[in-house]
Design a protein around this motif. Structure first.
Motif, PDB file in Angstrom:
ATOM      1  N   ASP A 175       0.806  -1.220   0.000  1.00  0.00           N
ATOM      2  CA  ASP A 175       0.000   0.000   0.000  1.00  0.00           C
ATOM      3  C   ASP A 175       0.841   1.273   0.000  1.00  0.00           C
ATOM      4  O   ASP A 175       0.305   2.373  -0.046  1.00  0.00           O
ATOM      5  CB  ASP A 175      -0.924   0.015   1.220  1.00  0.00           C
ATOM      6  N   LYS A 200       0.926   4.442  -2.965  1.00  0.00           N
ATOM      7  CA  LYS A 200       0.065   5.620  -2.936  1.00  0.00           C
ATOM      8  C   LYS A 200       0.581   6.603  -1.892  1.00  0.00           C
ATOM      9  O   LYS A 200       0.877   7.748  -2.181  1.00  0.00           O
ATOM     10  CB  LYS A 200      -1.372   5.226  -2.610  1.00  0.00           C
ATOM     11  N   GLU A 201       0.644   6.128  -0.675  1.00  0.00           N
ATOM     12  CA  GLU A 201       1.172   6.888   0.449  1.00  0.00           C
ATOM     13  C   GLU A 201       1.435   5.909   1.577  1.00  0.00           C
ATOM     14  O   GLU A 201       0.864   4.829   1.629  1.00  0.00           O
ATOM     15  CB  GLU A 201       0.214   7.997   0.901  1.00  0.00           C
TER      16      GLU A 201
END
Length: 133
Positions: free
Chosen positions: A86, A89-90
């Motif tokens: 994850d 994305k960030e």
């Protein structure tokens, strides 16, 4: 955090992932779990990052509470980081701060604001440039 430059040296030989870390006259190991080939003799690098944020946050809160004379008996900080998949994305770090003691609502609110003033929090919430040679 110290006003002098912080440095660390890491060394990894042929012993799989068990890494020696030297900093400020102190020594620890980082490692990976046995499930991915490590010997699980130290925290993994992600846990070390969370430990840095948690300890810096607690120290910053404690320094402020002591200076102000707050009746803060203890601080417990629980942290987690999102899965590596994850992080494209960030990167999300969750931090839960528990303040123990007989402190007022106003003192509690102020200490939660102070938590974001710890140097590691500032490092992690600003752009980071890593120069490698």
């Amino acid at each position: 955090m110290s006003t002098s430059q912080i440095t660390a040296i890491t060394e990894l030989d042929r012993s799989q992932y068990k890494t020696k870390i030297y900093a400020g006259g102190h020594f620890i190991y980082a490692d990976e779990p046995e499930s991915i080939g490590g010997s699980d003799e130290g925290m993994n690098p992600g846990a070390l990052l969370l430990a840095s944020l948690g300890s810096c946050t607690a120290i910053t809160i404690r320094m402020y509470a002591d200076r102000k004379g707050y009746a803060l008996d203890g601080i417990k900080i629980s942290l987690a980081i999102c899965d590596e998949k994850d992080m494209n994305k960030e990167t999300v770090i969750t931090r839960k701060i528990e303040l123990l003691g007989t402190i007022s609502t106003e003192e509690r609110e102020r200490l939660m604001q102070i938590a974001d003033k710890c140097p590691i929090h500032k490092i992690l919430t600003n752009p980071i440039k890593i120069e490698t040679t």
